[in-house]
Design an enzyme around this catalytic site. Sequence first.
Site, short mmCIF file in Angstrom:
data_model
loop_
_atom_site.label_atom_id
_atom_site.label_comp_id
_atom_site.label_asym_id
_atom_site.label_seq_id
_atom_site.Cartn_x
_atom_site.Cartn_y
_atom_site.Cartn_z
N LYS A 49 -12.10 -31.52 -99.21
CA LYS A 49 -11.23 -31.28 -98.34
C LYS A 49 -11.44 -30.82 -96.92
O LYS A 49 -10.99 -31.43 -96.01
CB LYS A 49 -10.26 -30.32 -98.80
CG LYS A 49 -10.56 -28.89 -98.52
CD LYS A 49 -9.99 -27.84 -99.15
CE LYS A 49 -10.65 -26.60 -99.54
NZ LYS A 49 -10.68 -25.64 -98.33
N THR A 50 -12.78 -30.17 -96.84
CA THR A 50 -13.26 -30.01 -95.42
C THR A 50 -13.75 -31.23 -94.71
O THR A 50 -13.37 -31.42 -93.41
CB THR A 50 -14.42 -29.13 -95.66
OG1 THR A 50 -13.96 -27.89 -96.19
CG2 THR A 50 -14.77 -28.37 -94.10
N ASP B 37 -5.45 -24.87 -93.38
CA ASP B 37 -6.46 -24.90 -94.55
C ASP B 37 -6.06 -23.94 -95.41
O ASP B 37 -5.63 -22.94 -95.15
CB ASP B 37 -7.90 -25.10 -94.10
CG ASP B 37 -8.90 -25.26 -95.17
OD1 ASP B 37 -8.52 -25.99 -96.01
OD2 ASP B 37 -10.26 -24.90 -95.21
N GLU B 38 -6.40 -24.00 -96.68
CA GLU B 38 -6.17 -23.03 -97.82
C GLU B 38 -4.62 -22.66 -97.82
O GLU B 38 -4.54 -21.36 -97.86
CB GLU B 38 -7.40 -21.79 -97.81
CG GLU B 38 -8.70 -22.30 -97.80
CD GLU B 38 -9.22 -22.61 -99.18
OE1 GLU B 38 -8.28 -22.58 -99.88
OE2 GLU B 38 -10.47 -22.55 -99.31
N ARG C 285 -16.57 -23.91 -110.28
CA ARG C 285 -17.74 -23.38 -109.06
C ARG C 285 -18.89 -24.08 -109.62
O ARG C 285 -19.90 -24.43 -108.77
CB ARG C 285 -17.80 -21.99 -109.00
CG ARG C 285 -16.82 -21.12 -108.26
CD ARG C 285 -16.20 -21.52 -107.16
NE ARG C 285 -15.04 -22.29 -107.46
CZ ARG C 285 -14.53 -23.18 -106.76
NH1 ARG C 285 -14.95 -23.45 -105.42
NH2 ARG C 285 -13.38 -23.98 -106.73
N GLN D 71 -5.79 -22.99 -107.13
CA GLN D 71 -6.61 -22.03 -106.70
C GLN D 71 -5.86 -20.86 -105.96
O GLN D 71 -6.65 -20.24 -105.03
CB GLN D 71 -7.54 -22.53 -105.75
CG GLN D 71 -8.62 -23.62 -106.59
CD GLN D 71 -9.59 -24.31 -105.80
OE1 GLN D 71 -10.62 -23.43 -105.25
NE2 GLN D 71 -9.40 -25.45 -105.47
#
Length: 790
Positions: free
Chosen positions: A51-52, A231-232, A660, A274
């Site tokens: 996504k980044t 973002d997030e 992770r 998340q």
Amino acid sequence: MEESVGAVLDGMEQLSDEARSYLSVLNSEQLEAVVHEGSPLLILAGAGSGKTRVITTKIAYLIGERGIDPHQILAVTFTKKAANEMQQRAVSLEPRAQYSQIRTFHSFGAWFLRLYAEYAGIDPNFTVYDDDDTVSLLQKACPKLTKQQTNHFIHEISLAKDYCYTSSSQELDEIDSDPEFRIVYEAYEKRLRQTGNVDFGDLIMLPYLVLRDVEYVRQKLLARFKVIMVDEYQDSNVAQFLLLQQLSGVQEGFAACSANPDGIYVCVVGDDDQSIYKFRGAEIKNILNFKDRFPGTKIIRLEKNYRSTAEILGIADNVVRHNHGRLGKTLHAEKGNGKQPVLAFLPNQDEEADFCGDLIKLSHEKMGIPYGDWAILYRTNAQSLTFESNFLHRKIPYQIVGSLKFYEREEIKDMLAFLSLIANPRDEVAFRRIVNKPARGIGATTQEKIIDRSRLALLADESSADGAAPAEGAAPASFNLVQTSRAMLNELSKKAREGMTAFIEVFDEIEKKLAAPGDGIPGSSPENLPGEVPEKLSALIELIAEKSGLKEYHASQDEIAGSQKVANLQELANSAVPYDLSRNGLLEFLDHIELDRTIETEDGEEDSDRVTLITLHNTKGLEFSRVIMTGMELGLFPRADKNEEEMEEERRLCYVGITRAKDELYLTSCAMRRMYGRTDYMAASPFLIEIGKENVKVLGHPPANFRASTSRNGDYGARGLSHPDTESDPIKRKYSRGKRLYHDDWGYGVIVKTSESDDGEYCISVQFENGGVKRFLPKYQEKSLMITDD
DNA sequence: CCCGTCGTTATTTTT
DNA sequence: TAACGACGGG
């Protein structure tokens, strides 16, 4: 898929070569997200889906290919670290991105409020109070409250601000209908304005209120930012949503949509699976309902995962698919298959630590796996203790992420208080903190006297002010704790007077340094000589440490406790090197510190090879080759007292933890755990049952709830062929013929023969699953061997 | 003002 | 269990 990306790019004829190259590395969904325009966009980006890369590429693309002025782009994130990374990556793709606003929500709020302080009714030189500071302030504003009540009300006030409820809002009752709450909130606000400070909640709420109520400012902002990215987004709270709504002009139709494709373009990126910060005010509904609040929203899912193996993603999905309120996503592992995850049931937390230590140490010694590949994840910070002492003892290098925070350390807070008081001489909390540190004989009574007098002066000024006075809330200059102290010198006791004289001297000297950066000597030329190297803010911090006695004070603490306080002060000074020695530089520095609590790992040994010990919450955004999720027990993770909604959040936390892991995943669960001084029998975490025993390699003795959950339970509890219950030697009893076991180097096997070595030691022969027969002396292999049945 | 003792209370935590 | 805060004596 990649062919279609090529085909799309071929169809885009006017693309620059740079764009062609950075777009060609995307997959088709990523590309679609980057080139999308004309309506609000929600990118549902699964863990590890790049996504980044999408956000940063989108920024570059908008500037380089779509003619958007970089100044018109605002991109907000939640952590400074994420903001820095985004900025850096965007600039590397498109240098002009350096002119875009890429910030955290809070630093954007601070930027806004410094520009429009007068409309928000605050001092433009405000400094930001952290949670501890706000507690201190409320304690002084409402001394009748007990410490517990103070903490409680501070929590509620911060919650209220997360919803943009002011002390006069009707809806405040939703937080707490106790009429005292409103009164306390009001008193707190009044005091906060008097001291010229803002809290974290204000950094979001006040910009929202100004935009909502001040037409002039709203028009300015609507004209300023044409592209807004978040973002997030799943971590945003209601206040942040309201702020975004204002900035996007969606209510008045300025937002990009099919009717008005040239409007303000809003693009949010997040993953509802998340969302793990509800307890802190995050509102998952923000992302779930985004398409309703921003009509015409296009949703693009990024479901290709480049991080984890298929096995890992499979069990992650097994867990998270039990949640109901989801937008829904299925990750696909681009990496393909890997090792099967391992689930180890262990007797207690000491053996759990041993298990982890064995795994890590043996893989390091036998296979050269770096310690840095490993991360140990746990639900609560307290769990780190067992691992720490175990690893310390066994000389396994480790680092703990997030427990002792740089900015919360005493010496750092002392220095920041000194700096804050210089920046804002009304800062009561800062004043109290350092005026008597080191001890100068200025006790509580004296402090009270001075602060009361200052506040009286302020009230007098306010009542005499006419219509032309500064905006309400902006206090007049006469409220200055240091000036008041100076004026009151002869009213103080002898001891206090001497101490205060010394303190004022120090303060004056520092102020002079700030006013005349050439040097600190009074009366010397304030002009900067040509060619002279301008001094840095770090020089000011070093001077304060020296002159205030803080350095000496903490040096003696270091000697007693063996701490690193002086070194930390130096570290703080070093971090101030990029800032000018000026009032402005000071304000910038304080903003930076206050809004970025993630100070670059100052250890300097960051690069060294160490195991990471970390809470599940802290792992968000990180990845590790090998992950051990520990304490997978009912009552610990998830905690026992969860309702269904909270259970879903715990489940998401589990999902975050699993995803992770890049290559290997281990889960551990203890039969017994010491907690709060008691030792409790623990059941397996329901998440382990959701994962499914057929998807993991199970070691050890599962608790009843786990056994009952499996269809294939005959293996557990099965007895070996010969089982000499009469055997008195515990080693012989444990490693008897027929037992199945797991060896860290050789894998799974069964004991086919027992014997005695030449010198009479008990010896076993093990047939391994994939390999030959090995002979061991179990006495010396306790660390590598684990019996998997009994 | 510093130190010891007793009692209380135990998640997660960007900014 | 253990860690931290509140309180009282020197």
